[in-house]
Scaffold this motif. Structure first.
Motif, PDB file in Angstrom:
ATOM      1  N   SER A 177      -6.540   1.997  -1.816  1.00 36.60           N
ATOM      2  CA  SER A 177      -6.718   1.834  -0.552  1.00 36.60           C
ATOM      3  C   SER A 177      -6.052   0.555  -0.032  1.00 36.60           C
ATOM      4  O   SER A 177      -5.941  -0.448  -0.615  1.00 36.60           O
ATOM      5  N   LYS A 178      -6.053   0.504   1.336  1.00 39.88           N
ATOM      6  CA  LYS A 178      -5.404  -0.663   2.061  1.00 39.88           C
ATOM      7  C   LYS A 178      -6.395  -2.104   1.892  1.00 39.88           C
ATOM      8  O   LYS A 178      -5.781  -2.991   1.594  1.00 39.88           O
ATOM      9  N   SER A 179      -7.683  -1.611   1.981  1.00 38.29           N
ATOM     10  CA  SER A 179      -8.668  -2.766   1.977  1.00 38.29           C
ATOM     11  C   SER A 179      -8.561  -3.228   0.583  1.00 38.29           C
ATOM     12  O   SER A 179      -8.642  -4.441   0.100  1.00 38.29           O
ATOM     13  N   GLY A 184      -0.263   5.165  -2.573  1.00 39.32           N
ATOM     14  CA  GLY A 184      -1.592   5.672  -2.127  1.00 39.32           C
ATOM     15  C   GLY A 184      -2.539   5.348  -3.367  1.00 39.32           C
ATOM     16  O   GLY A 184      -3.554   6.025  -3.665  1.00 39.32           O
ATOM     17  N   THR A 228       0.910  -1.167  -0.026  1.00 42.25           N
ATOM     18  CA  THR A 228      -0.101  -0.019  -0.109  1.00 42.25           C
ATOM     19  C   THR A 228       0.878   1.306  -0.073  1.00 42.25           C
ATOM     20  O   THR A 228       0.492   2.268  -0.659  1.00 42.25           O
TER      21      THR A 228
END
Length: 207
Positions: A31-33, A28, A23
Motif C-alpha cells: 500500500s502507499k502508506s 501494488g 507505489t
C-alpha cells in the motif's frame, strides 16, 4: 517486507522517485502508506537519500560503489525538477489567460446569433432611413406627437445598433486573441462584413 523491496527497487533503478512513483512501479505489492513508512525508515537510517521539492519528497538510493556519480545524478535531477516546476508555473499562467478568454467568449452571443442580430438591426435601420427620407421630402406636415414618436424610435434603434456593434466587436477581438491570422482573414472565413466594408453610415437627425 516493504523495506527490503523498496530499497532493492531504488538501488536497481538508481533513479529518484516519489512515494507515489514507487507505489505504482511496484505494481501494488504494498500500500502507499506502507511504501511511505519504508521510505521514511530507510531515509532516517541512511540507506537512501531524501530531498524536498516544494511539498513533495523525492527519494534515491545511495550507491556505495559510485557515490560521486550518484551525487551528480541527483544534481542533474535537481535542475530537471526546477525546470519542470517553472514549466508548470508558466503553463498554469497561460491556462488562466485562456480560461478568462473562454469565459468571455462563452458569455457572448454565438457568431451566428450575433451575425443575425446585426443583419436584423441593419434592416430595421434601413427601413427607418427610407421612412425618414420620405418624411423629409414630403410636403405634408408631421404632427409634434408623430415626430416625437419617430425620434424616440430612431434613438431606440440607434442604441440597439451601437450595443450590438459593441458586442460584436468585443466578441471578434476575443476570437482574434487566439486566431493565428489577420482580422481580414477571419472576417472572410466567417463571411462577415463590417459597416466600413459596405460603406454603411448612420444619418444624424437634426431636431
Amino acid at each position: 517486507m516493504a523495506n527490503e523491496a523498496v530499497l532493492k527497487y531504488l538501488t536497481d533503478t538508481n533513479r529518484p522517485y516519489s512515494c507515489a512513483d514507487v507505489t505504482v512501479n511496484l505494481r501494488g505489492a504494498f500500500s502507499k502508506s506502507a511504501i511511505q513508512k519504508a521510505l521514511d525508515f530507510l531515509s532516517e537510517n541512511g540507506k537512501i537519500k531524501c530531498k524536498l521539492y516544494g511539498k513533495q519528497k523525492v527519494y534515491a538510493a545511495i550507491q556505495p560503489d559510485n557515490v560521486a556519480e550518484g551525487d551528480n545524478d541527483i544534481g542533474d535531477y535537481d535542475n530537471l525538477v526546477k525546470k519542470l516546476t517553472q514549466d508548470i508555473a508558466d503553463k498554469n499562467s497561460a491556462l488562466k489567460t485562456v480560461d478568462a478568454s473562454l469565459k468571455m467568449l462563452t458569455s457572448a452571443p454565438t457568431t451566428s446569433s450575433a451575425r443575425n442580430q446585426i443583419e436584423d438591426t441593419k434592416k430595421r435601420l434601413q427601413s427607418l432611413q427610407i421612412k425618414l427620407d420620405i418624411l423629409k421630402s414630403s410636403t405634408e406636415i408631421v404632427s409634434a406627437e408623430e415626430k416625437k414618436s419617430i425620434l424616440s424610435a430612431h434613438d431606440k434603434f440607434l442604441r440597439e445598433y451601437r450595443k450590438r456593434k459593441r458586442i460584436s466587436s468585443e466578441m471578434l477581438d476575443g476570437v482574434l486573441e487566439g486566431y493565428p491570422k489577420s482580422k481580414k482573414n477571419l472576417l472572410e472565413e466567417l463571411c462577415l462584413e463590417t459597416d466600413e466594408m459596405v460603406d454603411f453610415k448612420l444619418t444624424t437627425i437634426v431636431t
